[in-house]
Design a protein around this motif. Structure first.
Motif, PDB file in Angstrom:
ATOM      1  N   ASN A  43       1.726   7.488  -6.308  1.00 37.66           N
ATOM      2  CA  ASN A  43       0.420   8.105  -6.607  1.00 37.66           C
ATOM      3  C   ASN A  43      -0.528   7.144  -7.323  1.00 37.66           C
ATOM      4  N   GLU A  44      -0.440   5.876  -6.947  1.00 37.88           N
ATOM      5  CA  GLU A  44      -1.336   4.869  -7.500  1.00 37.88           C
ATOM      6  C   GLU A  44      -2.428   4.544  -6.484  1.00 37.88           C
ATOM      7  N   SER A  45      -3.441   3.830  -6.951  1.00 40.17           N
ATOM      8  CA  SER A  45      -4.471   3.332  -6.050  1.00 40.17           C
ATOM      9  C   SER A  45      -3.836   2.438  -4.996  1.00 40.17           C
ATOM     10  N   PRO A  46      -4.241   2.563  -3.726  1.00 41.44           N
ATOM     11  CA  PRO A  46      -3.647   1.735  -2.666  1.00 41.44           C
ATOM     12  C   PRO A  46      -4.202   0.315  -2.617  1.00 41.44           C
ATOM     13  N   TYR A  47      -5.028  -0.053  -3.582  1.00 39.04           N
ATOM     14  CA  TYR A  47      -5.641  -1.387  -3.568  1.00 39.04           C
ATOM     15  C   TYR A  47      -4.570  -2.480  -3.545  1.00 39.04           C
ATOM     16  N   ARG A 104       2.673   1.696  -3.359  1.00 40.41           N
ATOM     17  CA  ARG A 104       1.794   2.211  -4.417  1.00 40.41           C
ATOM     18  C   ARG A 104       1.424   3.677  -4.171  1.00 40.41           C
ATOM     19  N   ALA A 105       1.187   4.023  -2.904  1.00 41.81           N
ATOM     20  CA  ALA A 105       0.841   5.402  -2.564  1.00 41.81           C
ATOM     21  C   ALA A 105       1.987   6.352  -2.919  1.00 41.81           C
ATOM     22  N   ARG A 163       0.835  -1.204   0.000  1.00 39.68           N
ATOM     23  CA  ARG A 163       0.000   0.000   0.000  1.00 39.68           C
ATOM     24  C   ARG A 163       0.874   1.260   0.000  1.00 39.68           C
ATOM     25  N   LYS A 213      -3.219  -6.004  -8.264  1.00 41.20           N
ATOM     26  CA  LYS A 213      -3.315  -4.545  -8.223  1.00 41.20           C
ATOM     27  C   LYS A 213      -4.717  -4.057  -8.562  1.00 41.20           C
ATOM     28  N   ASN A 214      -5.617  -4.973  -8.914  1.00 39.46           N
ATOM     29  CA  ASN A 214      -7.003  -4.601  -9.183  1.00 39.46           C
ATOM     30  C   ASN A 214      -7.892  -5.807  -8.921  1.00 39.46           C
ATOM     31  N   GLN A 215      -9.188  -5.572  -8.845  1.00 40.03           N
ATOM     32  CA  GLN A 215     -10.114  -6.628  -8.457  1.00 40.03           C
ATOM     33  C   GLN A 215     -10.219  -7.728  -9.518  1.00 40.03           C
TER      34      GLN A 215
END
Length: 232
Positions: free
Chosen positions: A46-50, A42-43, A39, A69-71
């Motif tokens: 500046n990416e989604s923290p997913y 990725r933060a 997390r 990195k995604n659902q």
């Protein structure tokens, strides 16, 4: 304790090295885990923290892991693990002597262990029980002996099911408790100068668990390419 490391990354997955001593995921405030490591990583970009956690390694186990990195990627990887199309390989070491019927001299040949394992939440331990036990789950792994010298046996393991403490329990059951295993081993197996700080090679008085997830194989969730990641 080592530091987590990024092995590979693209738009859908992150493959990491998890050191021994770091949890995959924890609720303890202030304790580092792999979820928070990714997390924060990725933060910082500046990416989604997913972070999609699709499998786990026990805290004392080191090795290679994949995170989504995604659902959509998480769903694909989770499905592969459920359908047993991924491949997980481990290295382990023991100072055990085996039990009757254990072919320690038949090196390089693959053997299969099949047991039924039940989990006790109160003690956070598992035990081998009967197929008739309604709470038990089938546990299967394959192993081969890659070294058997200096009172130390090293194993190459292919994990076919992912039960709680499965490798540790099944090897202990045939007389090979892992070096550094305080749950399923014996005190004499946990203190020596010939073990490993990392769980692979080296020396130390109070040894870490000699178990490493060294290779992971799966289909890329977007491209379908068969991918293999292996620690040096």
């Amino acid at each position: 304790m080592g530091k987590p490391d990024i092995i590979y990354e693209d738009n859908d997955i992150i493959v990491c090295y998890k050191p021994a001593g770091i949890a995959t995921q924890t609720r303890r405030i202030g304790q580092q885990d792999m979820e928070s490591f990714i997390r924060n990583y990725r933060a910082a970009k500046n990416e989604s923290p997913y972070v999609g956690i699709v499998h786990r390694l026990d805290q004392p186990v080191e090795g290679v892991m994949v995170f989504a990195k995604n659902q959509k990627a998480a769903a694909s990887l989770s499905r592969q693990i459920k359908e047993h199309t991924t491949e997980k390989y481990y290295r382990a070491a023991s100072r055990g002597q085996g039990v009757s019927g254990t072919a320690v001299e038949d090196e390089e040949a693959w053997h299969t262990l099949t047991d039924y394992i039940s989990f006790d939440k109160l003690t956070n331990t598992s035990k081998i029980t009967s197929e008739k036990d309604k709470l038990a789950k089938k546990a299967v792994l394959q192993y081969r002996i890659i070294s058997n010298e200096c009172n130390k046996t090293e194993f190459d393991i292919k994990l076919l099911t992912g039960r709680h403490h499965q490798i540790r329990l099944q090897l202990a059951n045939i007389g090979y408790p892992l070096i550094g295993d305080t749950k399923y081993g014996k005190p004499a197996s946990n203190n020596s100068g010939t073990g490993s700080k990392s769980g692979r090679t080296g020396g130390g008085v109070r040894e870490q668990l000699a178990l490493c997830s060294y290779k992971l194989v799966f289909d890329h969730p977007a491209t379908g390419e068969r991918m293999t990641f292996e620690l040096p």
